[in-house]
Motif scaffolding. Structure first.
Motif, PDB file in Angstrom:
ATOM      1  N   TYR A 268       0.844  -1.201   0.000  1.00  0.00           N
ATOM      2  CA  TYR A 268       0.000   0.000   0.000  1.00  0.00           C
ATOM      3  C   TYR A 268       0.880   1.251   0.000  1.00  0.00           C
ATOM      4  N   LYS A 269       1.890   1.222   0.854  1.00  0.00           N
ATOM      5  CA  LYS A 269       2.787   2.364   0.981  1.00  0.00           C
ATOM      6  C   LYS A 269       3.639   2.547  -0.300  1.00  0.00           C
ATOM      7  N   ILE A 270       4.060   1.432  -0.860  1.00  0.00           N
ATOM      8  CA  ILE A 270       4.789   1.502  -2.144  1.00  0.00           C
ATOM      9  C   ILE A 270       3.896   2.182  -3.185  1.00  0.00           C
ATOM     10  N   GLY A 271       2.619   1.818  -3.167  1.00  0.00           N
ATOM     11  CA  GLY A 271       1.653   2.414  -4.111  1.00  0.00           C
ATOM     12  C   GLY A 271       1.567   3.929  -3.920  1.00  0.00           C
ATOM     13  N   GLN A 272       1.515   4.350  -2.645  1.00  0.00           N
ATOM     14  CA  GLN A 272       1.413   5.789  -2.368  1.00  0.00           C
ATOM     15  C   GLN A 272       2.652   6.526  -2.881  1.00  0.00           C
ATOM     16  N   ILE A 273       3.809   5.935  -2.619  1.00  0.00           N
ATOM     17  CA  ILE A 273       5.059   6.606  -3.022  1.00  0.00           C
ATOM     18  C   ILE A 273       5.188   6.609  -4.555  1.00  0.00           C
ATOM     19  N   THR A 274       4.700   5.541  -5.171  1.00  0.00           N
ATOM     20  CA  THR A 274       4.703   5.503  -6.638  1.00  0.00           C
ATOM     21  C   THR A 274       3.796   6.597  -7.192  1.00  0.00           C
ATOM     22  N   ASP A 275       2.582   6.728  -6.631  1.00  0.00           N
ATOM     23  CA  ASP A 275       1.650   7.779  -7.097  1.00  0.00           C
ATOM     24  C   ASP A 275       2.294   9.144  -6.962  1.00  0.00           C
ATOM     25  N   ASN A 276       2.898   9.342  -5.787  1.00  0.00           N
ATOM     26  CA  ASN A 276       3.542  10.623  -5.512  1.00  0.00           C
ATOM     27  C   ASN A 276       4.656  10.902  -6.528  1.00  0.00           C
ATOM     28  N   ILE A 311       3.003  -1.506  -8.837  1.00  0.00           N
ATOM     29  CA  ILE A 311       3.368  -0.342  -9.666  1.00  0.00           C
ATOM     30  C   ILE A 311       2.622  -0.394 -10.997  1.00  0.00           C
ATOM     31  N   LEU A 312       2.466  -1.602 -11.535  1.00  0.00           N
ATOM     32  CA  LEU A 312       1.809  -1.723 -12.843  1.00  0.00           C
ATOM     33  C   LEU A 312       0.312  -1.402 -12.805  1.00  0.00           C
ATOM     34  N   LYS A 313      -0.234  -1.224 -11.578  1.00  0.00           N
ATOM     35  CA  LYS A 313      -1.631  -0.776 -11.498  1.00  0.00           C
ATOM     36  C   LYS A 313      -1.725   0.696 -11.904  1.00  0.00           C
ATOM     37  N   ARG A 314      -0.565   1.351 -11.953  1.00  0.00           N
ATOM     38  CA  ARG A 314      -0.527   2.772 -12.298  1.00  0.00           C
ATOM     39  C   ARG A 314      -0.308   2.957 -13.811  1.00  0.00           C
ATOM     40  N   LYS A 315      -0.264   4.245 -14.212  1.00  0.00           N
ATOM     41  CA  LYS A 315      -0.122   4.538 -15.644  1.00  0.00           C
ATOM     42  C   LYS A 315       1.324   4.393 -16.102  1.00  0.00           C
ATOM     43  N   CYS A 316       1.755   3.163 -16.238  1.00  0.00           N
ATOM     44  CA  CYS A 316       3.103   2.960 -16.752  1.00  0.00           C
ATOM     45  C   CYS A 316       3.175   1.579 -17.405  1.00  0.00           C
ATOM     46  N   ILE A 317       4.175   1.402 -18.221  1.00  0.00           N
ATOM     47  CA  ILE A 317       4.375   0.082 -18.824  1.00  0.00           C
ATOM     48  C   ILE A 317       5.702  -0.484 -18.340  1.00  0.00           C
ATOM     49  N   LEU A 318       5.767  -1.812 -18.367  1.00  0.00           N
ATOM     50  CA  LEU A 318       7.004  -2.487 -17.963  1.00  0.00           C
ATOM     51  C   LEU A 318       7.899  -2.595 -19.195  1.00  0.00           C
TER      52      LEU A 318
END
Ligand SMILES: C[S@@+](CC[C@H](N)C(=O)[O-])C[C@H]1O[C@@H](n2cnc3c(N)ncnc32)[C@H](O)[C@@H]1O
Length: 362
Positions: A268-276, A311-318
């Motif tokens: 969850y926290k990784i997700g927040q930092i990724t969004d940020n 991270i891949l739930k966000r707007k990015c590609i691997l």
């Protein structure tokens, strides 16, 4: 993107850090003139003979010149038709006069063969850690400088801004200074951040870049505000090297990712930092995650891949998954035999690798 002959000239390692002096530039422009003269000739034998004379003339320094494709010189000499001979001469001229790059790095694609220091394979077997300059390798849980060095050379340009939301001892910022990139590093622990800042400041700042250290929780800090203080609104590269959940406990702070109570809390926290981080990353630019898997009660936990999925739930590609070797960690130092015994008893394999995930923001 093509630029005509400009101030950035590359050395024989494809390292754009070394600028060619004006003397060398003049010399090369002189060579271009001589090569253009060859193009006016219509006899292949005459062209080759003239080129050989040029090559034998030590004053013009064509032979062995790292800014001139020696490969193409040989091709001229070995070519059989006038058309091919002229084609390779034009290629040599191009390799001196034109720089062809992507919009995210300074690699001159017209001299792509010069960059043998840049890794393009997905298996990284790195030798000894680079301890040059300000690096001291003392921080428990740091990464080797070769990681940010490789990635910044491949995915950033001089003058770009880099964000490292898990600064630690400042490895990324030291490398950013060396390579002429500006960088912001964020670290939760005040003392660690201060030591990092002091260490970073001991690295020579040849390119006069900014390397800013901020103290705080990367999931809560206002990154846009931090950028506003630097008079910028985007960064061009993000490199995340978080705690590998609880493998190393970095502090007592509850905001520290290494104190996450459960895997879900960590993700969850990784997700927040990724969004940020993604909120301030320029579109189409690159984003790195360095992490490994872990064992828990005899079971292999694919922490790296679970984090990648988050991270891949966000707007990015691997774009790539790199497997990087590591030798003895500080935690297992001088315990090689013990761990081998444990592995044989427990039926598991000892970690010798970690992952570098490369994402591109959509
Ligand atoms: C794996 S280390 C990074 C090491 C760094 N790459 C280096 O070479 O020194 C992770 C760092 O993240 C810090 N950290 C943990 N949680 C954090 C958070 N929520 N915000 C900012 N930093 C955090 C830890 O204190 C630790 O220094």
């Amino acid at each position: 993107m093509r630029k005509f002959y400009q101030e950035t000239i590359f050395n024989n390692n494809g390292n754009s850090d070394v600028s060619t002096t004006s003397n060398e530039k003049n010399l090369e422009l002189g060579i271009v003139q001589l090569l253009n003269e060859l193009l006016k000739k219509n006899e292949i034998v005459e062209i080759k003979e003239s080129l050989k004379i040029l090559l034998n003339n030590k004053n013009n320094k064509i032979n062995g010149n790292h800014n001139i494709s020696q490969d193409d010189i040989e091709k001229v000499i070995n070519s059989y038709s006038l058309e091919r001979t002229k084609y390779y001469i034009k290629k040599i001229i191009k390799s001196i006069t034109e720089i062809k790059t992507t919009n995210y790095n300074d690699i001159n694609l017209n001299r792509w063969k010069d960059y043998d220091d840049i890794i393009t394979d997905s298996l990284w077997v790195l030798g000894k850690r680079d301890n040059s300059g300000a690096h001291n390798g003392q921080y428990w849980g740091n990464f080797v400088p070769q990681i940010p060095n490789q990635l910044m050379k491949r995915y950033t340009k001089k003058g770009d801004w880099i964000l490292d939301p898990f600064l630690g001892s400042g490895t990324t910022l030291i490398e950013a200074r060396k390579l002429g990139r500006n960088a912001i590093g964020i670290e939760l622990q005040e003392e660690v951040a201060q030591i990092a800042q002091n260490t970073i400041n001991t690295e020579k700042n040849l390119y006069n870049v900014k390397t800013t250290v901020k103290i705080g929780d990367s999931s809560k800090l206002d990154f846009k505000q931090i950028l506003a203080e630097e008079n910028i609104d985007k960064v061009q590269f993000v490199i995340m090297h978080p705690p590998y959940w609880d493998i190393i406990k970095f502090s007592e702070n509850t905001e520290d990712l290494s104190n996450s109570k459960t895997l879900d809390d960590f993700l969850y926290k990784i997700g927040q930092i990724t969004d940020n981080s993604l909120s301030i990353l320029e579109a189409n630019r690159f984003f790195i995650l360095v992490i490994s898997d872990k064992y828990y009660e005899g079971e292999w936990i694919p922490l790296a891949f679970l984090t990648m999925q988050e991270i891949l739930k966000r707007k990015c590609i691997l774009k790539s998954i790199i497997v990087k070797n590591f030798e003895e960690t500080k935690g297992k130092m001088n315990q090689k035999e013990l761990w081998r015994y444990r592995a044989l008893v427990g039926g598991f394999y000892i970690f010798k690798h970690e992952y570098i995930f490369l994402f591109q923001k959509k």
